[in-house]
Enzyme design. Structure first.
Site, mmCIF file in Angstrom:
data_model
loop_
_atom_site.group_PDB
_atom_site.id
_atom_site.type_symbol
_atom_site.label_atom_id
_atom_site.label_comp_id
_atom_site.label_asym_id
_atom_site.label_seq_id
_atom_site.Cartn_x
_atom_site.Cartn_y
_atom_site.Cartn_z
ATOM 1 N N LYS A 275 -29.532 -23.628 -9.444
ATOM 2 C CA LYS A 275 -28.677 -24.487 -8.630
ATOM 3 C C LYS A 275 -29.487 -25.664 -8.101
ATOM 4 O O LYS A 275 -30.636 -25.509 -7.712
ATOM 5 C CB LYS A 275 -28.090 -23.691 -7.461
ATOM 6 C CG LYS A 275 -26.657 -23.240 -7.692
ATOM 7 C CD LYS A 275 -26.003 -22.760 -6.411
ATOM 8 C CE LYS A 275 -24.493 -22.688 -6.564
ATOM 9 N NZ LYS A 275 -23.794 -22.327 -5.322
ATOM 10 N N GLU A 363 -11.171 -10.633 -2.326
ATOM 11 C CA GLU A 363 -10.335 -10.566 -1.130
ATOM 12 C C GLU A 363 -9.458 -9.328 -1.113
ATOM 13 O O GLU A 363 -9.213 -8.738 -0.051
ATOM 14 C CB GLU A 363 -9.456 -11.820 -1.034
ATOM 15 C CG GLU A 363 -10.218 -13.103 -0.725
ATOM 16 C CD GLU A 363 -10.797 -13.773 -1.950
ATOM 17 O OE1 GLU A 363 -11.453 -14.821 -1.801
ATOM 18 O OE2 GLU A 363 -10.604 -13.234 -3.072
ATOM 19 N N ARG A 391 -4.691 -14.627 -1.542
ATOM 20 C CA ARG A 391 -5.006 -13.863 -2.747
ATOM 21 C C ARG A 391 -4.852 -12.358 -2.524
ATOM 22 O O ARG A 391 -4.849 -11.584 -3.469
ATOM 23 C CB ARG A 391 -6.447 -14.169 -3.196
ATOM 24 C CG ARG A 391 -6.754 -15.644 -3.338
ATOM 25 C CD ARG A 391 -8.104 -15.895 -3.969
ATOM 26 N NE ARG A 391 -7.979 -16.013 -5.407
ATOM 27 C CZ ARG A 391 -9.006 -16.061 -6.251
ATOM 28 N NH1 ARG A 391 -10.233 -15.960 -5.792
ATOM 29 N NH2 ARG A 391 -8.820 -16.171 -7.536
#
Length: 632
Positions: A275, A363, A391
């Site tokens: 990253k 979730e 979600r």
């Protein structure tokens, strides 16, 4: 730096050195814009070689590029006709921070939430099979997305049906914060398995029994074995596996993609990346470089220092208050879904790692696991963004509300959140939570009342409850009205008045107050009511509402199925309809990205616009009254 052309495939027809220059150019452009405007930085920097490789091997007009959580797709935007307009990124009427088909035909699918790309890719592959087309869709997936069940539902079918699909796995060992779960760990830690340990130890024992000069083979063995073990997971699911490859080695990336292009079976290419690649300050697993505001390129420091004179944000207040409560009550537990920093739960995970958990991008699991803890007598807090809680709707209904389990939902980023746009606006939670039986809904108006909301939720044991709060800050000045502990289903009249009633809910109280201030010099006597609870509504509202012929509703939520709807239902039950009733909630369309203040102005829900609308109504009613008197 020498300019490199970005016209379609002009660069790709040259040698590999030109591709390297192209990557440098793309990173430079990403850094220029994001350091000035803010955005998702480290993900896109890390995926640059992968995206350049994709565009060099696959014809984008034939093979759809399906990005998963497309904050890694900035280089793709630059390569598909948006190089010059990229400086409008996340600005109102400018480019979206995510892939958006309305912006470009080369953005195949909208992607602001994670773990959808493989499922979409399977659907595309099915469509191509039905149409007799030979194009191969490509799903670009981050390793963090593999913590969500949707990805495995898709992989399960794909491994059985064997549709041609290329899955490019961008493994940077980090989603937003550190990756969570056995699946993510398997990409780099399969070597811990007993079978592997036993096999490794036997080989090492044999090598160590050999002459001293051969001992180095024992050290090399484990590193070599890593190259084949990660693929076991996908091979067992029926997905062919290639890798790991160095995701920053363009030659390796291009070669792998060329092989994949000729493959007629589902194939996963495992690419390992860093990253923030190309910007030394951001390289590595640093959560703070995932999404950034404007910053100085030379130092990496934010361009605007944090104003320490401002009140703490609602997220910080929630984090500190819950931590204090958890230190006093060991029954308090909590969970977040891959957002420990964003929701403020990181402090609690550090302080009490056995009681607070980050379950990754999951979730549904977060909610259901907390339902079980509630059943076992604990006080679970689910710390989640409004946009992500949707979600887990079925789990809220099926696993929490039906059994009336006392799970507490702390809903962050409620309302318009700004630059992330349609996929992240927190406008739906009221609409989908209010119809659920046994659910209690409340909303604080400032930091002091947020602390009281946490205290109420902690002690509420009859069933589930949810409280919402905004991103950034409140519209109501801190301390403007005294905050008192919440009494179940009780509203608070903050200011009396005879002519008009402003009803506020949550941050809507502040919007109502700001509108009231603008109208203060006019001959209007306006009352201000903090609804406090949306469900159940205060039964004493009958006396309050029937005292006013003009009522306005303020809330950071959709108008349909929102606060105004709830009050109209209530007034229908008591048989009262005021002369004028208006809800200043958000209209019925998906709200695009941009600065929050500018978005509110464009919607006409900023205090100045709302004051004008109230003033116009007053003048119209006065004129009607005057005409009626004249007729008499």
């Amino acid at each position: 730096m020498e300019a490199v052309p970005v016209r379609e495939f002009e660069v790709f027809e040259q040698e590999g050195a030109a591709l390297e220059k192209l990557c440098t150019l793309l990173r430079k452009r990403i850094l220029e814009v994001v350091s000035s405007k803010g955005g998702h930085l480290s993900s896109s920097l890390g995926a640059t070689e992968l995206i350049v490789g994709l565009h060099s091997v696959f014809d984008k007009d034939k093979h759809p590029f399906i990005f998963d959580t497309s904050h890694q797709a900035y280089a793709h935007k630059l390569l598909t006709g948006r190089f010059e307009s990229f400086d409008t990124l996340r600005q109102i009427h400018g480019l979206s921070g995510f892939c958006h088909p309305g912006e470009s035909i080369y953005d195949y699918f909208i992607a602001g939430h994670s773990s959808t790309a493989i499922s979409v890719g399977v659907g595309v592959a099915k469509a191509y099979a039905l149409k007799g087309e030979t194009h191969v869709p490509i799903a670009i997936v981050g390793d963090g997305s593999l913590s969500a069940g949707l990805a495995y539902e898709a992989l399960n079918e794909l491994g059985d049906r064997k549709y041609p699909l290329v899955i490019l796995l961008n493994d940077n060992e980090m989603s937003i914060s550190k990756p969570i779960g056995a699946i993510s760990n398997a990409l780099s830690q399969l070597m811990a398995r007993p079978l592997y340990q036993s096999f490794r130890d036997k080989i090492k024992a044999v090598l160590k029994s050999m002459p001293e000069g051969v001992n180095y083979l024992a050290n090399r063995f484990e590193e070599s074995f890593k190259l084949i073990t990660p693929g076991i997971l996908f091979e067992e699911l029926g997905i062919s596996y290639m890798g790991p490859i160095d995701g920053h080695d363009l030659e390796a990336v291009v070669q792998a993609l060329k092989l994949a292009k000729e493959t007629k079976v589902p194939l996963l290419i495992h690419a390992q990346t860093t990253k923030g690649k190309g910007y030394k300050i951001a390289e590595g697993p640093y959560e703070k470089w995932h999404g950034v505001g404007p910053f100085d390129l030379a130092t990496g420091l934010p361009k605007s220092a944090k104003d320490t004179s401002k009140p703490l944000s609602p997220t910080e207040i929630y984090s500190n208050a819950l931590l204090a409560s958890a230190s006093e009550d060991e029954k308090i537990v909590g969970v977040t879904a891959a957002m420990p920093g964003g929701t403020g739960l990181g402090k609690l995970i550090d302080a009490y790692p056995d009681r607070f958990w980050d379950v990754g991008i999951a979730e549904q699991h977060a909610v259901t696991s907390m339902a079980a803890l509630a059943k076992e007598g604990f006080k679970p807090f689910v710390s989640v963004y409004s946009t992500f809680l949707q979600r887990a709707f079925d789990q809220i209904v099926h696993d929490v509300a039906i059994m009336s389990l006392p799970v507490k939902f702390a809903i962050d980023r409620a309302g318009i959140v700004g630059e992330d746009g349609e996929t992240h606006q927190g406008l739906l939670d009221i609409a989908y939570l209010r119809p659920i039986p046994n659910m209690v809904l409340l909303a604080p108006r400032d930091n002091a009342s947020l602390k009281h909301a946490i205290a109420f939720a902690k002690e509420y044991h009859v069933g589930p409850c949810a409280f919402r709060y905004p991103r950034g800050g409140w519209l109501l000045p801190e301390g403007m009205f005294e905050a008192t502990p919440y009494a179940y289903a009780k509203s608070v009249l903050l200011k009396g008045g005879k002519d008009i009633l402003f009803v506020g809910y949550g941050n809507g109280v502040g919007r109502a107050y700001q509108t009231l201030k603008i109208l203060a010099k006019e001959n209007l006597d306006i009352a201000l009511l903090d609804l406090c609870f949306l469900k159940p509504l205060d039964t004493s509202l009958k006396e309050i509402l029937t005292s006013y012929s003009r009522i306005y509703v303020f809330s950071d939520s959709y108008c349909i199925s929102g606060v105004g709807s709830a009050l109209l239902e209530f007034m229908a039950q008591i048989g009262y309809l005021p002369t004028l009733f208006k809800s200043f909630e958000v209209p019925d369309f998906f709200v695009s990205h941009g600065n929050t203040t500018l978005i509110e102005q464009s919607l006409g829900i900023d205090p100045v616009s709302l004051a004008d609308r109230v003033r116009q109504d007053h003048e119209s009613l006065r004129d009607l009254s005057s005409d009626a008197c004249h007729l008499r």
